[in-house]
Write a protein that holds these residues in place. Sequence first.
Motif, PDB file in Angstrom:
ATOM      1  N   TYR A   1      18.707  16.814  41.666  1.00  0.00           N
ATOM      2  CA  TYR A   1      19.786  17.806  41.560  1.00  0.00           C
ATOM      3  C   TYR A   1      20.142  18.079  40.103  1.00  0.00           C
ATOM      4  O   TYR A   1      20.428  19.226  39.736  1.00  0.00           O
ATOM      5  CB  TYR A   1      21.022  17.337  42.332  1.00  0.00           C
ATOM      6  CG  TYR A   1      22.072  18.423  42.443  1.00  0.00           C
ATOM      7  CD1 TYR A   1      21.873  19.501  43.291  1.00  0.00           C
ATOM      8  CD2 TYR A   1      23.235  18.371  41.686  1.00  0.00           C
ATOM      9  CE1 TYR A   1      22.819  20.513  43.390  1.00  0.00           C
ATOM     10  CE2 TYR A   1      24.185  19.374  41.777  1.00  0.00           C
ATOM     11  CZ  TYR A   1      23.969  20.443  42.630  1.00  0.00           C
ATOM     12  OH  TYR A   1      24.899  21.448  42.714  1.00  0.00           O
TER      13      TYR A   1
ATOM     14  N   LYS B   1      22.478  20.150  47.109  1.00  0.00           N
ATOM     15  CA  LYS B   1      23.125  18.853  46.892  1.00  0.00           C
ATOM     16  C   LYS B   1      23.073  17.973  48.131  1.00  0.00           C
ATOM     17  O   LYS B   1      23.183  16.745  48.044  1.00  0.00           O
ATOM     18  CB  LYS B   1      24.573  19.073  46.466  1.00  0.00           C
ATOM     19  CG  LYS B   1      25.167  17.903  45.702  1.00  0.00           C
ATOM     20  CD  LYS B   1      26.440  18.297  44.975  1.00  0.00           C
ATOM     21  CE  LYS B   1      26.891  17.180  44.035  1.00  0.00           C
ATOM     22  NZ  LYS B   1      28.071  17.573  43.233  1.00  0.00           N
ATOM     23  N   GLN B   2      22.872  18.583  49.292  1.00  0.00           N
ATOM     24  CA  GLN B   2      22.859  17.833  50.542  1.00  0.00           C
ATOM     25  C   GLN B   2      21.542  17.087  50.779  1.00  0.00           C
ATOM     26  O   GLN B   2      21.506  16.126  51.544  1.00  0.00           O
ATOM     27  CB  GLN B   2      23.129  18.778  51.716  1.00  0.00           C
ATOM     28  CG  GLN B   2      24.471  19.481  51.650  1.00  0.00           C
ATOM     29  CD  GLN B   2      24.638  20.498  52.767  1.00  0.00           C
ATOM     30  OE1 GLN B   2      23.973  20.418  53.796  1.00  0.00           O
ATOM     31  NE2 GLN B   2      25.519  21.454  52.574  1.00  0.00           N
TER      32      GLN B   2
ATOM     33  N   ASP C   1      21.762  29.844  49.588  1.00  0.00           N
ATOM     34  CA  ASP C   1      22.973  29.290  48.987  1.00  0.00           C
ATOM     35  C   ASP C   1      22.572  28.005  48.260  1.00  0.00           C
ATOM     36  O   ASP C   1      22.252  26.999  48.881  1.00  0.00           O
ATOM     37  CB  ASP C   1      23.997  28.999  50.088  1.00  0.00           C
ATOM     38  CG  ASP C   1      25.280  28.385  49.552  1.00  0.00           C
ATOM     39  OD1 ASP C   1      25.387  28.208  48.308  1.00  0.00           O
ATOM     40  OD2 ASP C   1      26.171  28.071  50.360  1.00  0.00           O
ATOM     41  N   PHE C   2      22.585  28.045  46.935  1.00  0.00           N
ATOM     42  CA  PHE C   2      22.117  26.909  46.143  1.00  0.00           C
ATOM     43  C   PHE C   2      22.943  25.640  46.365  1.00  0.00           C
ATOM     44  O   PHE C   2      22.483  24.533  46.058  1.00  0.00           O
ATOM     45  CB  PHE C   2      22.112  27.260  44.656  1.00  0.00           C
ATOM     46  CG  PHE C   2      21.012  28.204  44.255  1.00  0.00           C
ATOM     47  CD1 PHE C   2      19.761  28.133  44.853  1.00  0.00           C
ATOM     48  CD2 PHE C   2      21.212  29.161  43.277  1.00  0.00           C
ATOM     49  CE1 PHE C   2      18.734  28.987  44.492  1.00  0.00           C
ATOM     50  CE2 PHE C   2      20.192  30.023  42.897  1.00  0.00           C
ATOM     51  CZ  PHE C   2      18.944  29.940  43.509  1.00  0.00           C
ATOM     52  N   SER C   3      24.152  25.779  46.895  1.00  0.00           N
ATOM     53  CA  SER C   3      24.989  24.587  47.099  1.00  0.00           C
ATOM     54  C   SER C   3      24.383  23.637  48.130  1.00  0.00           C
ATOM     55  O   SER C   3      24.706  22.451  48.158  1.00  0.00           O
ATOM     56  CB  SER C   3      26.401  24.997  47.528  1.00  0.00           C
ATOM     57  OG  SER C   3      26.378  25.611  48.807  1.00  0.00           O
ATOM     58  N   VAL C   4      23.501  24.173  48.983  1.00  0.00           N
ATOM     59  CA  VAL C   4      22.846  23.343  50.001  1.00  0.00           C
ATOM     60  C   VAL C   4      21.987  22.263  49.350  1.00  0.00           C
ATOM     61  O   VAL C   4      21.771  21.187  49.921  1.00  0.00           O
ATOM     62  CB  VAL C   4      21.975  24.234  50.923  1.00  0.00           C
ATOM     63  CG1 VAL C   4      21.230  23.390  51.937  1.00  0.00           C
ATOM     64  CG2 VAL C   4      22.835  25.268  51.625  1.00  0.00           C
TER      65      VAL C   4
ATOM     66  N   ASP D   1      18.000  30.900  37.854  1.00  0.00           N
ATOM     67  CA  ASP D   1      18.058  31.174  39.287  1.00  0.00           C
ATOM     68  C   ASP D   1      16.686  31.339  39.942  1.00  0.00           C
ATOM     69  O   ASP D   1      16.458  30.859  41.050  1.00  0.00           O
ATOM     70  CB  ASP D   1      18.911  32.413  39.561  1.00  0.00           C
ATOM     71  CG  ASP D   1      20.400  32.123  39.440  1.00  0.00           C
ATOM     72  OD1 ASP D   1      20.755  30.938  39.238  1.00  0.00           O
ATOM     73  OD2 ASP D   1      21.209  33.064  39.548  1.00  0.00           O
TER      74      ASP D   1
ATOM     75  N   LYS E   1      15.084  27.974  40.015  1.00  0.00           N
ATOM     76  CA  LYS E   1      15.843  27.177  40.993  1.00  0.00           C
ATOM     77  C   LYS E   1      15.330  27.417  42.404  1.00  0.00           C
ATOM     78  O   LYS E   1      15.129  26.478  43.176  1.00  0.00           O
ATOM     79  CB  LYS E   1      17.332  27.552  40.932  1.00  0.00           C
ATOM     80  CG  LYS E   1      18.177  26.683  40.051  1.00  0.00           C
ATOM     81  CD  LYS E   1      19.636  27.080  40.180  1.00  0.00           C
ATOM     82  CE  LYS E   1      20.514  26.160  39.335  1.00  0.00           C
ATOM     83  NZ  LYS E   1      21.946  26.528  39.436  1.00  0.00           N
TER      84      LYS E   1
ATOM     85  N   GLU F   1      19.987  21.812  38.508  1.00  0.00           N
ATOM     86  CA  GLU F   1      21.133  22.472  37.870  1.00  0.00           C
ATOM     87  C   GLU F   1      20.793  23.060  36.505  1.00  0.00           C
ATOM     88  O   GLU F   1      21.456  23.981  36.038  1.00  0.00           O
ATOM     89  CB  GLU F   1      22.286  21.480  37.720  1.00  0.00           C
ATOM     90  CG  GLU F   1      23.036  21.209  39.011  1.00  0.00           C
ATOM     91  CD  GLU F   1      23.866  22.425  39.421  1.00  0.00           C
ATOM     92  OE1 GLU F   1      25.031  22.503  39.022  1.00  0.00           O
ATOM     93  OE2 GLU F   1      23.330  23.300  40.142  1.00  0.00           O
TER      94      GLU F   1
ATOM     95  N   ASP G   1      17.980  12.715  51.219  1.00  0.00           N
ATOM     96  CA  ASP G   1      18.468  12.461  49.864  1.00  0.00           C
ATOM     97  C   ASP G   1      18.091  11.083  49.315  1.00  0.00           C
ATOM     98  O   ASP G   1      18.500  10.719  48.219  1.00  0.00           O
ATOM     99  CB  ASP G   1      19.982  12.662  49.782  1.00  0.00           C
ATOM    100  CG  ASP G   1      20.764  11.738  50.700  1.00  0.00           C
ATOM    101  OD1 ASP G   1      20.142  10.936  51.426  1.00  0.00           O
ATOM    102  OD2 ASP G   1      22.006  11.810  50.691  1.00  0.00           O
TER     103      ASP G   1
END
Length: 233
Positions: A128, A120-121, A115-118, A136, A139, A132, A166
């Motif tokens: 990031y 950002k964490q 899950d690419f949304s991870v 894919d 990525k 973006e 981060d």
Amino acid sequence: MKIYGIKLIQENEKDKLHYLMNFISKEKSIRISRYRRWEDFQRSLLSDVLIRSMIHRNFGIPNDKLLFKTNEYGKPYLMNSNIYYNISHSGEWVICVMNETSPVGIDIEEVKIIDFSVAKQFMTEKEYNKFEQLDDVTKQNYFYKVWTTKESYIKADGRGMNIPLDIIETNFSKNGNIQVSINALESKCYFNQFKLEKCYLITVCSAFQNLTDKIEIINIDEIVHELKVCTEL
């Protein structure tokens, strides 16, 4: 510096794995026995006996003389010794790195759909933004390059997740060099990144440039033999 790896075993070798419980601490044995998933049981036990057997192979220290403690952040270390080591596991593999010059960190990750949304964490804003802009496939590769670099760094440092991921910024040069900085201050470490099989990425971190990308594959019979020999001494 040496790196070793062992694959999780098959069902027909279960007896060998249970036999290896005799060579770990009573506290660890009780903790491992509570695992419900066979894979988790294997990863935890193989991590312990891999490092014990390879310490004996390289340094001749009998198993019953090994005393492991953890620092204030939970990182294991070997008491009364200048042997530094670190362990990681993912998917079917358990790996370890060891040397006598400086603390080391290692991370292995199975490269798979995520899950690419991870991202950002644990990525910095700069990382990031670059992430973006990628397709894919790229990525996915960048995700694991950044993740394993940061993991190996915080493990070598010894503070683990007490260092927020981060705030660590990675930089991958075209010639393969990797640098990290924390709050814009460059960290004096060296990294090596390489693949195991086709779908595993490994990153090693050390304060000295004595890195290797060679991994020696160990089987369970070698571990059994090594621990039996050093116990009989």
